[in-house]
Write an enzyme that holds these catalytic residues in place. Structure first.
Site, PDB file in Angstrom:
ATOM      1  CG  ASP A  54      -1.907   1.148   1.191  1.00 45.29           C
ATOM      2  OD1 ASP A  54      -1.545   2.227   1.698  1.00 45.29           O
ATOM      3  OD2 ASP A  54      -3.011   0.965   0.652  1.00 45.29           O
ATOM      4  NE  ARG A  55      -0.086   1.895  -4.286  1.00 41.98           N
ATOM      5  CZ  ARG A  55      -0.900   0.838  -4.224  1.00 41.98           C
ATOM      6  NH1 ARG A  55      -0.442  -0.338  -3.817  1.00 41.98           N
ATOM      7  NH2 ARG A  55      -2.184   0.939  -4.527  1.00 41.98           N
ATOM      8  CB  THR A  56      -1.862   5.758   1.485  1.00 40.38           C
ATOM      9  OG1 THR A  56      -2.306   6.400   0.275  1.00 40.38           O
ATOM     10  CG2 THR A  56      -2.214   6.643   2.659  1.00 40.38           C
ATOM     11  CB  CYS A  89      -1.500   3.813  -9.158  1.00 41.09           C
ATOM     12  SG  CYS A  89      -1.380   4.071  -7.367  1.00 41.09           S
ATOM     13  CG  ASN A  90      -3.381  10.091  -9.472  1.00 45.30           C
ATOM     14  OD1 ASN A  90      -3.044  11.133 -10.007  1.00 45.30           O
ATOM     15  ND2 ASN A  90      -4.422   9.388  -9.894  1.00 45.30           N
ATOM     16  CB  THR A  91      -0.664   6.944  -4.165  1.00 44.17           C
ATOM     17  OG1 THR A  91      -2.005   7.425  -4.052  1.00 44.17           O
ATOM     18  CG2 THR A  91       0.061   7.216  -2.858  1.00 44.17           C
ATOM     19  CB  THR A 133      -4.681   8.290  -1.590  1.00 46.58           C
ATOM     20  OG1 THR A 133      -3.379   8.702  -2.019  1.00 46.58           O
ATOM     21  CG2 THR A 133      -5.299   7.348  -2.615  1.00 46.58           C
ATOM     22  CE  LYS A 173      -7.116   1.711  -3.277  1.00 48.55           C
ATOM     23  NZ  LYS A 173      -6.398   1.088  -4.415  1.00 48.55           N
ATOM     24  CB  CYS A 203      -7.352   8.703  -6.105  1.00 43.61           C
ATOM     25  SG  CYS A 203      -7.556   6.942  -5.703  1.00 43.61           S
TER      26      CYS A 203
END
Length: 237
Positions: A54-56, A89-91, A133, A173, A203
Site C-alpha cells: 500500500d502506497r499511502t 495509480c496517482n500515489t 488519497t 477498492k 486517484c
C-alpha cells in the site's frame, strides 16, 4: 523484443493499484483510440500486480516500501518489449524518480497528463480542486508539479478526507462502486464551493465512483482518461 517484432510502439501498463482502476484504464485506452479495426489500436501489455504494498501506508505509516515491487513490474514490462510505461495509480508516482532512474523507458507522468487534460477541457491555470488519497495529498505530488506553472490546488479538509474521500476510495477498492458516488461527489462540490474552477480526480479509483451517479455540473479531470490520452499522444494517435 516485442516492440521491434510488431513494428509499432508497445505501451507497458504498470497496474494493479488497484485492479479495477487498471482495467478501466485499458478500457478507456481502447475507447479513446481513433480506430476502425483491431489493427488500429495500440499494442499494450498490462502488468497487474495487486500485491504491491500500500502506497499511502508506506508514506504515512511506515509501511512496506512499494518500490521493489514497482521495479519488478518495470523489469517485466521491459522484457515484454514496452517502449513506454503508464502507471494508472496517482500515489505510486511518489516513487516516480526511483522508477525513472531504474529504466531507460519513458514513464508518462500522470500529473503532466492531468494538466494537459485540464487545458483540453478549457480550464486555464488558476484555482482547481484536488481529490486523492491521503498519501498523494501528503506528498504534494500535484502541488509541487503544478503550482510553479500557475495552478493553485485546493484540497479537502481533514474531516472531509476522513468522512468522504477516503471512504469513497475504499468503496471502489471493495468493488462497491455505486456506494462511492455520494461521498466523492459531496467532496468535489465542497471544493467548487471554496473557489475551484474544476476538480482533478487525483486517484484512479475516484473517477469510477464519480461516474457511478449523476454527472457533476462543473469540469472534472478524470486522471484515467488523462493518462490514456497521454499514452495515445506518445503512440502517435
Amino acid at each position: 523484443m516485442a516492440e521491434k517484432n510488431l513494428g509499432v510502439p508497445v505501451l507497458g501498463v504498470l497496474g494493479g493499484m488497484g485492479p479495477l482502476a487498471s482495467a478501466q484504464f485499458m478500457l478507456r485506452l481502447t475507447l479513446l483510440t481513433p480506430a476502425e479495426r483491431d489493427q488500429d489500436h495500440i499494442p499494450a501489455v498490462l502488468w497487474s500486480n495487486p500485491r504491491v504494498p500500500d502506497r499511502t501506508a508506506a508514506r504515512l505509516a511506515g509501511g512496506e516500501d512499494p518500490l521493489p515491487a514497482l521495479l519488478r513490474g518495470i523489469r517485466g514490462l521491459e522484457a515484454a518489449g514496452a517502449g513506454a510505461i503508464a502507471i494508472p495509480c496517482n500515489t505510486a508516482h511518489g516513487w516516480f524518480e526511483g522508477m525513472q532512474a531504474a529504466t531507460a523507458l519513458p514513464i508518462l507522468h500522470i500529473v503532466d497528463a492531468a494538466e494537459a487534460e485540464l487545458l483540453r477541457l478549457g480550464v486555464t491555470p488558476g484555482p482547481i480542486g484536488l481529490m486523492g488519497t491521503a498519501g498523494t495529498l501528503a506528498m504534494r505530488l500535484y502541488q509541487e508539479r503544478l503550482e510553479p506553472r500557475g495552478w493553485t490546488c485546493l484540497v479537502p479538509e481533514p474531516a472531509e478526507m476522513d468522512r468522504l474521500v477516503s471512504p469513497g476510495i475504499a468503496e471502489v477498492k471493495a468493488n462497491r462502486v455505486a456506494e462511492a458516488h455520494g461521498p466523492l461527489a459531496e467532496a468535489a462540490r465542497a471544493l467548487v464551493a471554496r473557489g475551484a474552477r474544476a476538480v482533478v480526480l487525483g486517484c484512479t479509483e475516484i473517477p469510477l465512483g464519480i461516474a457511478a451517479g449523476p454527472a457533476l455540473p462543473f469540469p472534472v479531470c478524470d486522471t484515467i482518461d488523462a493518462l490514456a490520452r497521454a499514452a495515445l499522444h506518445w503512440a502517435g494517435k
